[in-house]
Structures are given as structure tokens and as C-alpha cells.
Design a protein around this motif. Structure first.
Motif, short mmCIF file in Angstrom:
data_model
loop_
_atom_site.label_atom_id
_atom_site.label_comp_id
_atom_site.label_asym_id
_atom_site.label_seq_id
_atom_site.Cartn_x
_atom_site.Cartn_y
_atom_site.Cartn_z
N UNK A 1 0.84 -1.21 0.00
CA UNK A 1 0.00 0.00 0.00
C UNK A 1 0.88 1.26 0.00
N UNK A 2 1.91 1.24 0.80
CA UNK A 2 2.85 2.36 0.86
C UNK A 2 3.51 2.58 -0.50
N UNK A 3 4.01 1.52 -1.11
CA UNK A 3 4.69 1.66 -2.40
C UNK A 3 3.76 2.21 -3.47
N UNK A 4 2.49 1.84 -3.42
CA UNK A 4 1.52 2.36 -4.39
C UNK A 4 1.17 3.82 -4.12
N UNK A 5 1.47 4.30 -2.91
CA UNK A 5 1.13 5.68 -2.56
C UNK A 5 2.26 6.65 -2.85
N UNK A 6 3.46 6.13 -3.06
CA UNK A 6 4.63 6.99 -3.24
C UNK A 6 5.07 6.98 -4.70
N UNK A 7 5.40 8.16 -5.19
CA UNK A 7 5.91 8.28 -6.56
C UNK A 7 7.42 8.48 -6.48
N UNK A 8 8.14 7.66 -7.22
CA UNK A 8 9.59 7.68 -7.21
C UNK A 8 10.12 8.19 -8.56
N UNK A 9 11.29 8.81 -8.52
CA UNK A 9 11.91 9.23 -9.77
C UNK A 9 12.71 8.07 -10.36
N UNK A 10 13.41 8.31 -11.45
CA UNK A 10 14.13 7.23 -12.12
C UNK A 10 15.23 6.64 -11.26
N UNK A 11 15.73 7.42 -10.33
CA UNK A 11 16.76 6.91 -9.42
C UNK A 11 16.18 6.09 -8.29
N UNK A 12 14.86 6.13 -8.18
CA UNK A 12 14.22 5.37 -7.11
C UNK A 12 14.01 6.14 -5.83
N UNK A 13 14.14 7.47 -5.86
CA UNK A 13 13.97 8.28 -4.67
C UNK A 13 12.54 8.84 -4.60
N UNK A 14 11.97 8.84 -3.41
CA UNK A 14 10.61 9.34 -3.23
C UNK A 14 10.55 10.84 -3.49
N UNK A 15 9.67 11.25 -4.40
CA UNK A 15 9.56 12.68 -4.71
C UNK A 15 8.16 13.23 -4.48
N UNK A 16 7.16 12.38 -4.38
CA UNK A 16 5.81 12.85 -4.08
C UNK A 16 4.98 11.67 -3.58
N UNK A 17 3.82 11.99 -3.01
CA UNK A 17 2.95 10.98 -2.41
C UNK A 17 1.51 11.23 -2.85
N UNK A 18 0.81 10.15 -3.14
CA UNK A 18 -0.64 10.23 -3.33
C UNK A 18 -1.28 10.08 -1.95
N UNK A 19 -1.89 11.14 -1.42
CA UNK A 19 -2.43 11.05 -0.06
C UNK A 19 -3.65 10.14 0.08
N UNK A 20 -4.37 9.91 -1.02
CA UNK A 20 -5.54 9.03 -0.98
C UNK A 20 -5.53 8.19 -2.25
N UNK A 21 -5.47 6.86 -2.12
CA UNK A 21 -5.36 6.00 -3.30
C UNK A 21 -6.54 6.12 -4.27
N UNK A 22 -7.66 6.63 -3.79
CA UNK A 22 -8.82 6.76 -4.67
C UNK A 22 -8.77 8.01 -5.53
N UNK A 23 -7.89 8.94 -5.20
CA UNK A 23 -7.80 10.20 -5.94
C UNK A 23 -6.38 10.38 -6.47
#
Length: 228
Positions: A144-166
């Protein structure tokens, strides 16, 4: 020092903001990130290497707290996860080992996490990776966490989806002071919802900010859910 590492180290939120953005009870972020004292006994932080007393959380700390939030209902104290995180810091050389996708996406990274979990005898309820049918698989909270976090090409977290439905809405530390925004135009969801509450139609707000009606509706529903 890389720009991404600078981002992870960037002071972004107060502890109260972390609680609000992640939907945590008041005071939770401070306990997890910076530790606490109860009945005269000090409890070390789970996220930070040591207590600092700082009221601000970095972006990296926010991301890792997002992961911890998935284990709130585990029934096991989250302080028990600290030994595993300490070893992962040492093994990866990163102060934020769980804010990098390589440690939870690649087979090598998952094998490392599984080995560390076993070394410290991490409670089953707090585990991130399990071995199933000869493969290293994410546990439901980690997935669930991995699906909520957006990573760049290097694999570093750069943004988060606060609600999986939106999925139209993201939290990005470099936009709108880290508040939730509609992704395309970086318009804060709170601003959109306020205008609709004030009487503007969703169509009018969509035209004003060059958004689709669906994006405006998502922002309104997201803010309604946050305030519920």
C-alpha cells in the motif's frame, strides 16, 4: 550532495502538519519521528537516528512516517521497528532507507530487507517483506505504501498520493508548500474546495484554474474526506 538528497533532507512540515496530512492522531508524528518520554522513561524515535527536539520534519522523515502509518493497526508497538531501520541505515548508507524504492522493489533490495528483519527478529506484524513460493514479496502494508509513493528514475521518493482513490491529487514538497494539490496545475485542493463551498460551481472553478471538472470534483471529495 545530490539534489534529491537535499530534497529528502529539506525541512518541510511541522509535526502537527504531518499528523494532519497523514490523518494521524495529534502527537503521533512527534512520537514516531523524534521519540518521547512516558512516566520518566525515554523512548527513542523510530524515524530519526536520535532525538533532536526539532519541531520540523524533513521530506524524508515525512515519507517514512507515511510507511509507518500503514502499521498503526498492527497491535505491536512501532518502536519495535527501530532496530531494523537502524541496520538498514548502516547497510544502505542512507538516513532514509525506506524512502528509496530500490529497497522494496528490486529483488536484491527485498532480500536485504528480509535478511535484516530476520537478524533483528522483527515482529511478524511489522514486517515489510516475506518469502513466499521462493520469492520475496511485499506485505500488504508495504505494498500500500509503495503504491502511494511516486519515485523518480533513481528510485527516490519525490511525491505521495495522499488518498489511493484520488490519483489526481499529490503531495509534493516543492509545490504549494507541500500541501495537497491537483497534480496537473499544482492548485491546492483546499483552495478549490473553499471556492466551491463559497458558492462557485465546479465548472466555473475548473475553467478558472484550467482543470477538468473531474479534477475539481476529486479535490472537493478529497477535502470532504479529510475533514470528516
Amino acid at each position: 550532495m545530490s539534489a534529491v538528497f537535499d530534497l529528502l533532507e529539506r525541512p518541510t512540515y511541522t509535526m502537527a502538519q504531518v499528523d494532519r496530512l497523514l490523518g494521524l492522531p495529534s502527537g503521533t508524528a512527534r512520537r514516531w519521528i523524534d521519540g518521547y518520554v512516558r512516566n520518566g522513561k525515554p523512548y527513542p524515535p523510530v524515524v530519526r537516528e536520535e532525538h533532536t527536539g526539532e519541531d520540523y520534519a524533513t521530506w524524508g522523515e515525512f515519507v517514512e512516517t507515511r510507511l509507518l502509518s500503514e502499521f498503526r493497526s498492527a497491535g505491536v508497538p512501532l518502536i519495535n521497528m527501530r532496530p531494523a531501520i537502524e541496520v538498514l541505515r548502516a547497510e544502505t548508507g542512507s538516513p532514509y532507507p525506506l524512502a528509496h524504492s530500490a529497497n522494496l522493489i528490486t529483488s536484491v533490495g527485498r532480500e536485504l530487507v528480509k535478511r535484516v528483519q530476520d537478524e533483528v527478529n522483527l515482529d511478524e506484524a511489522l514486517q515489510l517483506v516475506v518469502l513466499r513460493n521462493g520469492q520475496f514479496m511485499l506485505t500488504p502494508p508495504a505494498e500500500t505504501y509503495m503504491n502511494a509513493v511516486r519515485f523518480n528514475k533513481r528510485g527516490d521518493a519525490v511525491s505521495i498520493y495522499p488518498d489511493p482513490e484520488f490519483r489526481e491529487i499529490v503531495i509534493d514538497p516543492l509545490r504549494a508548500f507541500g500541501e495537497p494539490v491537483v497534480d496537473d496545475r499544482a492548485v491546492p485542493t483546499e483552495v478549490i474546495a473553499e471556492q466551491v463551498r463559497a458558492g462557485d460551481s465546479e465548472e466555473m472553478v475548473a475553467e478558472l484554474y484550467e482543470l477538468s471538472p473531474e479534477q475539481v470534483r476529486a479535490a472537493v471529495l478529497f477535502e470532504l474526506r479529510r475533514s470528516a
